[in-house]
Design a protein around this motif. Structure first.
Motif, PDB file in Angstrom:
ATOM      1  N   THR A 185      85.414  56.824  -9.089  1.00  0.00           N
ATOM      2  CA  THR A 185      84.700  55.673  -8.912  1.00  0.00           C
ATOM      3  C   THR A 185      84.058  55.348 -10.322  1.00  0.00           C
ATOM      4  OG1 THR A 185      84.233  56.005  -6.508  1.00  0.00           O
ATOM      5  CG2 THR A 185      82.968  54.331  -7.771  1.00  0.00           C
ATOM      6  N   ILE A 186      84.293  54.112 -10.650  1.00  0.00           N
ATOM      7  CA  ILE A 186      83.392  53.612 -11.862  1.00  0.00           C
ATOM      8  C   ILE A 186      81.933  53.449 -11.679  1.00  0.00           C
ATOM      9  CG2 ILE A 186      83.190  51.720 -13.488  1.00  0.00           C
ATOM     10  CD1 ILE A 186      85.774  52.917 -13.902  1.00  0.00           C
ATOM     11  N   THR A 187      81.145  54.092 -12.704  1.00  0.00           N
ATOM     12  CA  THR A 187      79.657  54.000 -12.355  1.00  0.00           C
ATOM     13  C   THR A 187      78.788  53.489 -13.255  1.00  0.00           C
ATOM     14  OG1 THR A 187      79.394  55.939 -13.367  1.00  0.00           O
ATOM     15  CG2 THR A 187      79.950  56.555 -11.011  1.00  0.00           C
ATOM     16  N   ASP A 188      77.648  53.389 -13.317  1.00  0.00           N
ATOM     17  CA  ASP A 188      76.861  52.800 -14.439  1.00  0.00           C
ATOM     18  C   ASP A 188      76.066  54.025 -14.827  1.00  0.00           C
ATOM     19  OD1 ASP A 188      74.905  53.436 -12.534  1.00  0.00           O
ATOM     20  OD2 ASP A 188      74.174  51.546 -12.280  1.00  0.00           O
ATOM     21  N   SER A 189      76.631  55.312 -14.963  1.00  0.00           N
ATOM     22  CA  SER A 189      75.844  56.515 -15.375  1.00  0.00           C
ATOM     23  C   SER A 189      76.115  56.695 -16.876  1.00  0.00           C
ATOM     24  CB  SER A 189      76.422  57.698 -14.624  1.00  0.00           C
ATOM     25  OG  SER A 189      77.745  58.008 -15.243  1.00  0.00           O
ATOM     26  N   GLY A 190      77.086  55.881 -17.835  1.00  0.00           N
ATOM     27  CA  GLY A 190      77.290  56.164 -18.981  1.00  0.00           C
ATOM     28  C   GLY A 190      78.059  57.387 -19.400  1.00  0.00           C
ATOM     29  N   ALA A 191      78.395  58.193 -18.257  1.00  0.00           N
ATOM     30  CA  ALA A 191      79.160  59.311 -18.596  1.00  0.00           C
ATOM     31  C   ALA A 191      80.295  59.469 -17.627  1.00  0.00           C
ATOM     32  CB  ALA A 191      78.293  60.594 -18.637  1.00  0.00           C
ATOM     33  N   ILE A 192      81.279  60.508 -18.049  1.00  0.00           N
ATOM     34  CA  ILE A 192      82.261  60.619 -17.149  1.00  0.00           C
ATOM     35  C   ILE A 192      81.832  62.220 -16.353  1.00  0.00           C
ATOM     36  CG2 ILE A 192      84.641  61.402 -16.929  1.00  0.00           C
ATOM     37  CD1 ILE A 192      85.396  59.675 -19.183  1.00  0.00           C
ATOM     38  N   ARG A 193      81.767  62.102 -15.146  1.00  0.00           N
ATOM     39  CA  ARG A 193      81.180  63.349 -14.453  1.00  0.00           C
ATOM     40  C   ARG A 193      82.202  63.911 -13.489  1.00  0.00           C
ATOM     41  NH1 ARG A 193      75.388  61.826 -11.988  1.00  0.00           N
ATOM     42  NH2 ARG A 193      76.756  60.794 -10.645  1.00  0.00           N
ATOM     43  N   LEU A 194      82.135  65.300 -13.451  1.00  0.00           N
ATOM     44  CA  LEU A 194      83.114  65.622 -12.404  1.00  0.00           C
ATOM     45  C   LEU A 194      82.360  66.346 -11.082  1.00  0.00           C
ATOM     46  CD1 LEU A 194      85.967  66.721 -12.028  1.00  0.00           C
ATOM     47  CD2 LEU A 194      85.368  69.189 -12.641  1.00  0.00           C
ATOM     48  N   LEU A 195      82.671  65.888 -10.024  1.00  0.00           N
ATOM     49  CA  LEU A 195      81.842  66.154  -8.847  1.00  0.00           C
ATOM     50  C   LEU A 195      82.751  67.060  -7.876  1.00  0.00           C
ATOM     51  CD1 LEU A 195      80.669  62.510  -7.647  1.00  0.00           C
ATOM     52  CD2 LEU A 195      79.812  64.006  -9.377  1.00  0.00           C
ATOM     53  N   LYS A 196      82.196  68.401  -7.817  1.00  0.00           N
ATOM     54  CA  LYS A 196      83.080  69.153  -6.926  1.00  0.00           C
ATOM     55  C   LYS A 196      82.006  69.732  -5.706  1.00  0.00           C
ATOM     56  CE  LYS A 196      85.849  72.661  -9.343  1.00  0.00           C
ATOM     57  NZ  LYS A 196      85.833  73.455 -10.762  1.00  0.00           N
ATOM     58  N   LYS A 197      82.753  69.908  -4.620  1.00  0.00           N
ATOM     59  CA  LYS A 197      81.846  70.111  -3.562  1.00  0.00           C
ATOM     60  C   LYS A 197      80.996  71.428  -3.688  1.00  0.00           C
ATOM     61  CE  LYS A 197      84.745  67.495  -0.166  1.00  0.00           C
ATOM     62  NZ  LYS A 197      85.978  67.411   0.399  1.00  0.00           N
ATOM     63  N   GLY A 198      79.731  71.357  -3.422  1.00  0.00           N
ATOM     64  CA  GLY A 198      79.033  72.394  -3.196  1.00  0.00           C
ATOM     65  C   GLY A 198      78.561  72.799  -4.730  1.00  0.00           C
ATOM     66  N   GLU A 199      78.895  72.240  -5.592  1.00  0.00           N
ATOM     67  CA  GLU A 199      78.365  72.343  -7.050  1.00  0.00           C
ATOM     68  C   GLU A 199      77.781  70.922  -7.752  1.00  0.00           C
ATOM     69  OE1 GLU A 199      81.364  73.533  -9.956  1.00  0.00           O
ATOM     70  OE2 GLU A 199      82.218  75.182  -8.504  1.00  0.00           O
ATOM     71  N   ALA A 200      76.811  71.411  -8.915  1.00  0.00           N
ATOM     72  CA  ALA A 200      76.002  70.110  -9.590  1.00  0.00           C
ATOM     73  C   ALA A 200      77.271  69.471 -10.037  1.00  0.00           C
ATOM     74  CB  ALA A 200      74.937  70.589 -10.280  1.00  0.00           C
ATOM     75  N   PRO A 201      76.964  68.129 -10.467  1.00  0.00           N
ATOM     76  CA  PRO A 201      78.071  67.357 -11.049  1.00  0.00           C
ATOM     77  C   PRO A 201      77.931  67.857 -12.609  1.00  0.00           C
ATOM     78  CG  PRO A 201      76.458  65.952 -10.277  1.00  0.00           C
ATOM     79  CD  PRO A 201      75.925  67.272  -9.864  1.00  0.00           C
ATOM     80  N   SER A 202      79.260  67.975 -13.283  1.00  0.00           N
ATOM     81  CA  SER A 202      79.227  68.279 -14.830  1.00  0.00           C
ATOM     82  C   SER A 202      79.864  67.177 -15.530  1.00  0.00           C
ATOM     83  CB  SER A 202      80.203  69.473 -14.836  1.00  0.00           C
ATOM     84  OG  SER A 202      81.481  69.095 -14.150  1.00  0.00           O
ATOM     85  N   ILE A 203      79.372  67.218 -16.846  1.00  0.00           N
ATOM     86  CA  ILE A 203      79.678  66.120 -17.630  1.00  0.00           C
ATOM     87  C   ILE A 203      80.944  66.416 -18.304  1.00  0.00           C
ATOM     88  CG2 ILE A 203      79.135  64.590 -19.695  1.00  0.00           C
ATOM     89  CD1 ILE A 203      77.336  64.320 -17.651  1.00  0.00           C
ATOM     90  N   LEU A 204      81.913  65.518 -18.282  1.00  0.00           N
ATOM     91  CA  LEU A 204      83.384  65.811 -18.897  1.00  0.00           C
ATOM     92  C   LEU A 204      83.282  65.223 -20.234  1.00  0.00           C
ATOM     93  CD1 LEU A 204      85.830  65.408 -16.072  1.00  0.00           C
ATOM     94  CD2 LEU A 204      84.918  67.622 -17.105  1.00  0.00           C
ATOM     95  N   SER A 205      83.682  66.011 -21.223  1.00  0.00           N
ATOM     96  CA  SER A 205      83.760  65.404 -22.569  1.00  0.00           C
ATOM     97  C   SER A 205      85.436  65.018 -22.581  1.00  0.00           C
ATOM     98  CB  SER A 205      83.531  66.353 -23.907  1.00  0.00           C
ATOM     99  OG  SER A 205      84.292  67.206 -24.208  1.00  0.00           O
ATOM    100  N   PRO A 206      85.521  63.738 -23.300  1.00  0.00           N
ATOM    101  CA  PRO A 206      86.844  63.348 -23.319  1.00  0.00           C
ATOM    102  C   PRO A 206      87.853  63.902 -24.558  1.00  0.00           C
ATOM    103  CG  PRO A 206      85.397  61.831 -24.247  1.00  0.00           C
ATOM    104  CD  PRO A 206      84.519  62.873 -24.150  1.00  0.00           C
ATOM    105  N   ASP A 207      87.748  65.242 -24.580  1.00  0.00           N
ATOM    106  CA  ASP A 207      88.794  65.818 -25.402  1.00  0.00           C
ATOM    107  C   ASP A 207      90.082  66.135 -24.776  1.00  0.00           C
ATOM    108  OD1 ASP A 207      87.136  67.689 -24.396  1.00  0.00           O
ATOM    109  OD2 ASP A 207      87.005  68.712 -26.283  1.00  0.00           O
ATOM    110  N   GLY A 208      91.045  65.282 -25.069  1.00  0.00           N
ATOM    111  CA  GLY A 208      92.175  65.463 -24.411  1.00  0.00           C
ATOM    112  C   GLY A 208      93.254  66.534 -24.921  1.00  0.00           C
ATOM    113  N   TYR A 209      94.003  67.041 -24.412  1.00  0.00           N
ATOM    114  CA  TYR A 209      94.951  68.130 -25.037  1.00  0.00           C
ATOM    115  C   TYR A 209      96.143  67.492 -25.476  1.00  0.00           C
ATOM    116  CZ  TYR A 209      97.931  72.139 -24.328  1.00  0.00           C
ATOM    117  OH  TYR A 209      98.756  73.072 -24.903  1.00  0.00           O
TER     118      TYR A 209
END
Lengths: 313, 313
Positions: free
Chosen positions: B281-305
């Protein structure tokens, strides 16, 4: 692939490729022409300028950038059509300094601004080298029929703009594509065929007669506009200035055919401030002949002179 | 120029470049859009595929040729617009055998024929190497508004086509550009923004939120469609399959945003035979976050491969 086989390869590709009905001119002219409806045509060309073949790093980033766009503008000039937009794909190397890259852009802009070409997009890649830049330029022709390579008739006058030969001394980087002149030759002077001189006058002129097996061309040696650069090279390398004018590549002048009357008017008045020389006539001899006063005609073989730095010294 | 500075360089170019009034989208989207009148738009993109960066000679000429055109078709897919015409500039080397060159053309044709892209012109140059191919693809959009990177709103669903990760195992050469799906997503499903995944999901998704400083994205880890190739790589290199799916480049799937309702319909029915996953979902958090069940959200840095052969082993 050895150099000559590029032409074979392109001929083979042309044979293999069928076009849809909206493609009015496909592979094999200076640019392609697509009918986009409402009486308008999209005219498009793509060209690669590569370090070691068309330029050297020592030429400087500004002139390399400038040339990369100028060669494609010249192709649209040869169609007598406007150059409105471009997209540019630049392949830099890991050793390309950022300010060199910036200067490539500045060089592109110097010529884009003069000829009002809108840089609308591009791609930047970093490879192992050499540096290369591919420009795709397109124009929208309205009320203007693109001038093809195939329109000449026996008896047409052959003309060129400017002067020829010795572009390696600097003109191959600094030339002005004859865009305004090309459009005016198309719009006002009903030229019957046109090409820009990239591979050498004789080699490019050969493309204006190859659509008919019996077509030939007589060139009047004394009428060929030999440049000061060609004369300077004559002093250096022993090849005559005329030979340089006939065979050197990358002058990016226009070679075109038209009626005798039009040729006379153009020789007298030039076109958009550019001089025009009438250098010969389309014939039915099936060959390109050089006519020199007091000598028997000689047959010219269309092997142009291609700039090649690097490998060949 | 080091790799990351390509993006800086393009940003700088974008700042320096002003466009004319007919240029609806200039530098900075998957393709440029030009108003050509009568309600039609010309959509154009250019891309270079270079040996040692995007392919290796061992991949074979057919797949190299195929990929060179497929990447540009994918850019037009990401605009939701047709790919009608292309021009191709190929830089071969003195060591390129003629049959290898022929096979490059055959590879280009295999994909041009499937997607009905008319090859209208090109340029062939012989350089010192490496081999590189620049394709410029044009489409004419009529009654179709190109989908930009900038249309997402907070609350939009984020979706992707197909499955992600591990394209280096072969998909990066053999992928099908999602052209039909992209056009259909535009025409029928009112997607609000779209991009093709060339640099990696997270890095490309970042381009869909960068037009608003407060825009962010939540990705649901369990919903990301992890490919079999990503799983195979996990076994090899210890990076998790999910990490491959999030960061590997060159999957050339589409990432797009749309309403919740549209997303639900697409997840149920797919689009033109291609599966769709709703991954966030697009949010207003200003960051890309990964939501995993049972874990705290983590911030993803946009460095692709980014695939890089050769220099880096």
């Amino acid at each position: 692939m050895v150099d000559d086989s590029e032409f074979d390869y392109i001929s083979w590709i042309k044979e293999q490729t069928k076009h849809g009905k909206n493609v009015l001119v496909g592979i094999g002219d200076d640019a392609s022409v697509i009918d986009i409806g409402s009486g308008r045509k999209l005219v498009v060309t793509t060209d690669t300028v590569i370090e070691g073949v068309h330029c050297r790093l020592e030429d400087g980033a500004v002139l390399i950038g400038r040339k990369s766009l100028a060669v494609s503008i010249s192709d649209l000039a040869a169609m007598g059509c406007p150059a409105d937009y471009c997209v540019i794909a630049a392949t830099l190397t890991k050793d390309t300094p950022r300010d060199f890259a910036d200067d490539i852009y500045r060089g592109i802009r110097t010529i884009a601004d003069v000829y009002k070409v809108d840089l609308v997009g591009g791609d930047v890649t970093t490879g192992k080298g050499p540096l290369s830049i591919t420009t795709t330029v397109f124009g929208i022709a309205e009320g203007l029929e693109p001038v093809l390579r195939t329109g000449s008739q026996v008896g047409d006058a052959i003309c060129v703009t400017g002067s020829l030969g010795g572009s390696l001394r600097g003109k191959h980087l600094r030339f002005e594509p004859r865009l305004t002149a090309g459009i005016e030759l198309n719009r006002t002077f009903q030229v019957t065929s046109m090409i820009d001189i990239s591979d050498g006058l004789v080699q490019d002129l050969a493309h204006l007669i190859e659509h008919r097996a019996f077509h030939g061309a007589d060139i009047f040696a004394e009428a060929v506009p030999v440049s000061d650069d060609a004369r300077a090279l004559e002093a250096d390398d022993g090849k005559s200035a005329l030979e340089h004018a006939l065979h050197d590549g990358e002058d990016f002048e226009l070679c075109f055919t038209c009626s005798e009357t039009v040729a006379q008017a153009l020789v007298e008045g030039g076109v958009c401030g550019v001089s025009v020389s009438r250098i010969g006539t389309i014939t039915d001899s099936g060959a390109i002949r050089l006519l020199k006063k007091g000598e028997a005609p000689s047959i010219l073989s269309p092997d142009g002179y291609v700039h090649r730095f690097g490998q060949d010294g």
